[in-house]
Motif scaffolding. Structure first.
Motif, mmCIF file in Angstrom:
data_model
loop_
_atom_site.group_PDB
_atom_site.id
_atom_site.type_symbol
_atom_site.label_atom_id
_atom_site.label_comp_id
_atom_site.label_asym_id
_atom_site.label_seq_id
_atom_site.Cartn_x
_atom_site.Cartn_y
_atom_site.Cartn_z
ATOM 1 N N LEU A 74 21.022 -3.022 37.562
ATOM 2 C CA LEU A 74 20.476 -1.722 37.949
ATOM 3 C C LEU A 74 19.454 -1.821 39.076
ATOM 4 N N GLY A 75 18.760 -2.947 39.178
ATOM 5 C CA GLY A 75 17.791 -3.122 40.254
ATOM 6 C C GLY A 75 16.785 -1.984 40.306
ATOM 7 N N PRO A 76 16.547 -1.420 41.491
ATOM 8 C CA PRO A 76 15.545 -0.353 41.632
ATOM 9 C C PRO A 76 16.026 1.005 41.119
ATOM 10 N N ARG A 77 17.225 1.056 40.570
ATOM 11 C CA ARG A 77 17.751 2.346 40.100
ATOM 12 C C ARG A 77 17.246 2.746 38.720
ATOM 13 N N ALA A 78 16.570 1.836 38.028
ATOM 14 C CA ALA A 78 16.091 2.148 36.681
ATOM 15 C C ALA A 78 14.973 1.196 36.291
ATOM 16 N N THR A 79 14.124 1.648 35.373
ATOM 17 C CA THR A 79 13.125 0.803 34.743
ATOM 18 C C THR A 79 13.706 0.283 33.437
ATOM 19 N N VAL A 80 13.777 -1.025 33.299
ATOM 20 C CA VAL A 80 14.339 -1.664 32.111
ATOM 21 C C VAL A 80 13.215 -2.434 31.420
ATOM 22 N N LEU A 81 12.886 -2.033 30.190
ATOM 23 C CA LEU A 81 11.777 -2.643 29.472
ATOM 24 C C LEU A 81 12.186 -3.048 28.064
ATOM 25 N N ALA A 82 11.649 -4.164 27.606
ATOM 26 C CA ALA A 82 11.749 -4.488 26.193
ATOM 27 C C ALA A 82 10.895 -3.491 25.408
ATOM 28 N N ARG A 83 11.252 -3.315 24.145
ATOM 29 C CA ARG A 83 10.590 -2.304 23.312
ATOM 30 C C ARG A 83 9.076 -2.410 23.354
ATOM 31 N N GLU A 84 8.545 -3.619 23.167
ATOM 32 C CA GLU A 84 7.089 -3.762 23.088
ATOM 33 C C GLU A 84 6.404 -3.368 24.386
ATOM 34 N N ASP A 85 7.089 -3.558 25.515
ATOM 35 C CA ASP A 85 6.501 -3.173 26.792
ATOM 36 C C ASP A 85 6.483 -1.652 26.952
ATOM 37 N N ALA A 86 7.547 -0.990 26.526
ATOM 38 C CA ALA A 86 7.590 0.470 26.593
ATOM 39 C C ALA A 86 6.538 1.080 25.677
ATOM 40 N N VAL A 87 6.386 0.511 24.484
ATOM 41 C CA VAL A 87 5.372 1.000 23.546
ATOM 42 C C VAL A 87 3.980 0.787 24.124
ATOM 43 N N ALA A 88 3.759 -0.381 24.732
ATOM 44 C CA ALA A 88 2.447 -0.684 25.305
ATOM 45 C C ALA A 88 2.087 0.253 26.447
ATOM 46 N N ARG A 89 3.078 0.766 27.138
ATOM 47 C CA ARG A 89 2.817 1.720 28.217
ATOM 48 C C ARG A 89 2.440 3.105 27.685
ATOM 49 N N GLY A 90 2.596 3.312 26.394
ATOM 50 C CA GLY A 90 2.244 4.604 25.819
ATOM 51 C C GLY A 90 3.314 5.668 25.972
ATOM 52 N N TRP A 91 4.529 5.250 26.240
ATOM 53 C CA TRP A 91 5.597 6.231 26.453
ATOM 54 C C TRP A 91 5.787 7.166 25.260
ATOM 55 N N PHE A 92 5.571 6.660 24.058
ATOM 56 C CA PHE A 92 5.854 7.443 22.862
ATOM 57 C C PHE A 92 4.588 7.846 22.113
ATOM 58 N N GLY A 93 3.414 7.605 22.702
ATOM 59 C CA GLY A 93 2.178 7.753 21.962
ATOM 60 C C GLY A 93 2.059 6.611 20.967
ATOM 61 N N ALA A 94 1.134 6.737 20.022
ATOM 62 C CA ALA A 94 1.008 5.720 18.979
ATOM 63 C C ALA A 94 2.270 5.727 18.121
ATOM 64 N N VAL A 95 2.873 4.565 17.949
ATOM 65 C CA VAL A 95 4.151 4.470 17.236
ATOM 66 C C VAL A 95 3.907 4.023 15.800
ATOM 67 N N HIS A 96 4.338 4.841 14.843
ATOM 68 C CA HIS A 96 4.218 4.481 13.436
ATOM 69 C C HIS A 96 5.180 3.351 13.093
ATOM 70 N N PRO A 97 4.815 2.484 12.172
ATOM 71 C CA PRO A 97 5.682 1.339 11.839
ATOM 72 C C PRO A 97 7.099 1.748 11.455
ATOM 73 N N GLY A 98 7.269 2.840 10.716
ATOM 74 C CA GLY A 98 8.600 3.260 10.311
ATOM 75 C C GLY A 98 9.452 3.776 11.449
ATOM 76 N N VAL A 99 8.806 4.158 12.537
ATOM 77 C CA VAL A 99 9.529 4.673 13.706
ATOM 78 C C VAL A 99 9.968 3.543 14.630
ATOM 79 N N LEU A 100 9.242 2.453 14.618
ATOM 80 C CA LEU A 100 9.482 1.364 15.566
ATOM 81 C C LEU A 100 10.940 0.912 15.607
ATOM 82 N N PRO A 101 11.618 0.670 14.464
ATOM 83 C CA PRO A 101 13.001 0.195 14.549
ATOM 84 C C PRO A 101 13.996 1.249 15.022
ATOM 85 N N ARG A 102 13.577 2.485 15.143
ATOM 86 C CA ARG A 102 14.467 3.505 15.706
ATOM 87 C C ARG A 102 14.555 3.384 17.221
#
Length: 384
Positions: free
Chosen positions: A311-339
């Motif tokens: 995909l190169g510059p056409r998309a941002t590709v992140l592992a889950r922990e990186d997306a969570v650390a960026r605050g994309w979803f707000g604070a993530v509850h433990p039960g939500v994480l595997p979703r």
């Protein structure tokens, strides 16, 4: 275990709009209304200030992004007249209907309420839940266990009403996002306006009304189409008629759940037509503009590397922990994480990541949403 490669700063995350949780996001709208009604939800601080009133009507227009309204103001003169002096809000992540409607109704970011996309993996299974159609094996009260903001206001003595299509009454999404409100089924504009006027006569009251036709038209024909412009004009007329039918003491607040972009065929990447993109992928979820990629054991780093290379510059590709650390979803509850996907893919510009095998219907759509571009994330918050 191979480590996930670092995010390339030049191509990953450029031009994305971060969600304004706790300030001007959809999750902040109802807490702001509650404060304006004099019945604050104290644990929901927000930077969105609204004038005091005995009753509020929140009119959500599905698919009416702030940039789309600005671009086509000539087709929506009433709504455009409300823009001056208003603030621009944001959807949550992903910028999609089920996620946004639940944030509005609960007052919670996606990481708390758990409806983290159009589709998401049911933990412990290889099945996806479609949050619009739901799954008969999933109890919405367990999937989204938190009290809604609608329900909390109702218990505090506010007359809370949801005016929506009859088909949505009792659906999994409605129960998850709006329980606690009195539901009034209304399929036509005249019915909706009459129902809103009747409900908002109570004080204090919050009446929520929803229109999905603009979003449907954008998906079918695209936001550059004459059909979409005509539908926008109809929505504008509906908003103006609603304002005229309400007493001056009732405030009308017009919001949206996301914007939309047209994605041409040449801008689409089909994971089933590109060698290597399925390697290590156990399940594909999300939607075309924001993919949740669920990986086989130990495959996350390889999937991230492959998808970034393709995909190169056409998309941002992140592992889950990186997306969570960026605050994309707000604070993530433990039960939500595997979703959440092990890997998440947020498309840039007009790009889409489709699957002709798993999501053939998406390949027929013209307008799409879900990612973090300003066209999708920025929403109007208009006071009438």
């Amino acid at each position: 275990m191979t480590s996930v490669p670092p995010v390339p700063s030049a191509s990953q995350g450029a031009g994305l709009t971060e969600p304004a949780y706790g300030d001007r996001s959809l999750a902040d709208v109802v807490p702001s209304v509650a404060r304006a009604l004099g019945v604050p939800l104290a644990d929901h601080p927000t930077g969105l200030e609204l004038p005091s009133a005995p009753s509020y009507v929140v009119f959500l227009v599905d698919g009416l992004g702030a940039e789309l309204l600005a671009r086509h103001a000539h087709a929506a003169p009433y709504l455009a007249s409300l823009v001056e002096g208003s603030v621009t809000g944001t959807a949550g992540v992903p910028s999609t209907t089920a996620t946004s409607l639940t944030s509005l109704g609960t007052g919670l970011p996606p990481g708390a309420h758990g409806l983290v996309g159009y589709t998401a993996r049911i933990p412990g299974t290889n099945r996806l839940i479609n949050h619009l159609g739901w799954d008969k094996h999933v109890d919405p009260l367990e999937w989204q266990p938190h009290p809604t903001a609608f329900g909390r206001l109702a218990r505090a003595g506010v007359h809370v009403t949801s005016v929506n299509k009859r088909d949505f009454d009792g659906s999994g999404l409605t129960v998850a996002s709006q329980r606690g409100a009195t539901y009034v089924g209304a399929d036509r504009v005249g019915e909706r306006i009459a129902a809103v006027v009747a409900a908002s006569a109570h004080t204090p009251s919050l009446t929520y009304v929803y229109d999905s036709d603009l979003d449907w038209t954008g998906h079918k024909f695209g936001v550059a189409s004459s059909q979409w412009l005509q539908q926008l004009a109809m929505v504008d007329a509906e908003a103006e008629q609603l304002r005229e039918a309400l007493p001056s003491s009732t405030r009308l607040l017009v919001v949206a759940d996301h914007g939309m972009v047209d994605s041409p065929t040449q801008a689409r990447v089909d994971v089933d037509a590109v060698d290597g993109m399925r390697d290590g992928v156990a399940l594909l979820g999300g939607e075309a503009r924001f993919r949740h990629v669920y990986c086989s054991a130990g495959a996350v780093a390889d999937v991230v590397a492959t998808w970034r290379e393709v995909l190169g510059p056409r998309a941002t590709v992140l592992a889950r922990e990186d997306a969570v650390a960026r605050g994309w979803f707000g604070a993530v509850h433990p039960g939500v994480l595997p979703r959440l996907g092990d890997v998440m893919v947020a498309c840039h510009e007009d790009v889409a990541v489709v699957s002709s095998r798993d999501f053939a219907y998406e390949t027929t759509l013209v307008g799409l949403h879900g990612s973090l571009t300003s066209a999708e994330m920025s929403i109007p918050i208009l006071l009438g």
